[in-house]
Design a protein around this motif. Structure first.
Motif: not given
Length: 295
Positions: A160, A164-165, A167-173
């Protein structure tokens, strides 16, 4: 065979809820601690303890959450760490014996084993079951002990560029990991429900209460099997109850607990074999101790 569909759905849904509300927040917390470089500070505090287990210091939060909360929280903290096959096996053995202490100790107390004895015994046994892995050279036990077995949630996503990126990536994971664990645990619940529906188990009478309690705890666990354990304990002697309790404190929920760690690379044969070996030894000594004191 009588398959209780409603019981399966209720158990699967309630467990899925626990997994979602445990795995996602703790996974994100672990990632945030690493993002802000706070994990090394926490790890340093617990390093003497993790050194005893021959584990990386970063596993401290996984150990603590597993002991005091549940294995799902432990998995959530450990999943982002890139642990090896050896690390996951150590973690699985230790937490397989010593986890969910507040809940399971309360159940043991109802069965006649007080908090001090149950917690103390499980703490001691959690270290004892690790002895084979700590004294036997790893090359005799593992083909590739240092191999990092990637969980399915780990992808080739780019690093990332901003928070922001991240958080989005880790939320997806985190969500993907939770879904994978839900599928795995639901499969286990399905198998256990099938086993519980077998006619020969339903024909057990109270003369076989000890066997029924052992089978239930071994397959389902202390928490989920509490109802059966407490019911069958009414028809068991003190010797039988204590033998079952001390056996189960070493080896219970042998399917679900094991597969959670095998999913990340832990050795299934070591996890099951070592716990069962020591559980049988404990069962033998408890049984024989009360034989001699009763006569």
């Amino acid at each position: 065979m009588n398959f209780d569909t409603q019981a399966f759905l209720n158990s699967a849904l309630s467990t899925a809820k626990v997994i979602v509300f445990t795995v996602i927040p703790y996974f994100l917390l672990a990632e945030l601690l690493m993002y802000f470089e706070l994990m090394p500070i926490i790890a340093q505090v617990f390093e003497p303890f993790t050194n005893l287990l021959n584990l990386p210091p970063e596993t401290a939060l996984a150990l603590a959450s597993g002991v005091f909360l549940n294995l799902y929280a432990a998995i959530a903290f450990a999943a982002p760490l890139g642990l090896s096959v050896y690390d996951w096996t150590i973690l699985g053995l230790f937490l397989g014996v010593l986890h969910s202490i507040p809940i399971e100790s309360a159940i043991m107390k109802k069965l006649g084993v007080d908090w001090l004895h149950s917690v103390g015994f499980r703490l001691i046994m959690a270290f004892i079951v690790l002895i084979p892995l700590l004294i036997i050279p790893t090359e005799f036990l593992f083909d590739n002990p240092d191999h990092v077995a990637s969980a399915l949630y780990q992808t080739t996503l780019t690093t990332p560029d901003n928070f922001t990126d991240f958080i989005l990536q880790k939320s997806y994971e985190a969500v993907l990991l939770a879904i994978e664990i839900i599928i795995l645990v639901s499969l286990v619940i399905f198998i256990v429900t099938l086993i519980k529906g077998l006619k020969f188990l339903q024909k057990f009478d109270h003369h076989l209460s000890t066997i029924m309690a052992l089978i239930t705890g071994l397959l389902i666990g202390i928490t989920y099997g509490a109802g059966v354990l407490l019911k069958e304990a009414q028809y068991m002697s003190k010797k039988q109850i204590l033998s079952v309790c001390y056996f189960l404190m070493v080896a219970h929920a042998i399917i679900e607990d094991t597969l959670l760690f095998v999913f990340f690379g832990a050795d299934i044969f070591l996890l099951i074999g070592i716990r069962l070996f020591f559980a049988l030894i404990v069962f033998y000594f408890i049984s024989n101790y009360y034989k001699t004191t009763d006569t």
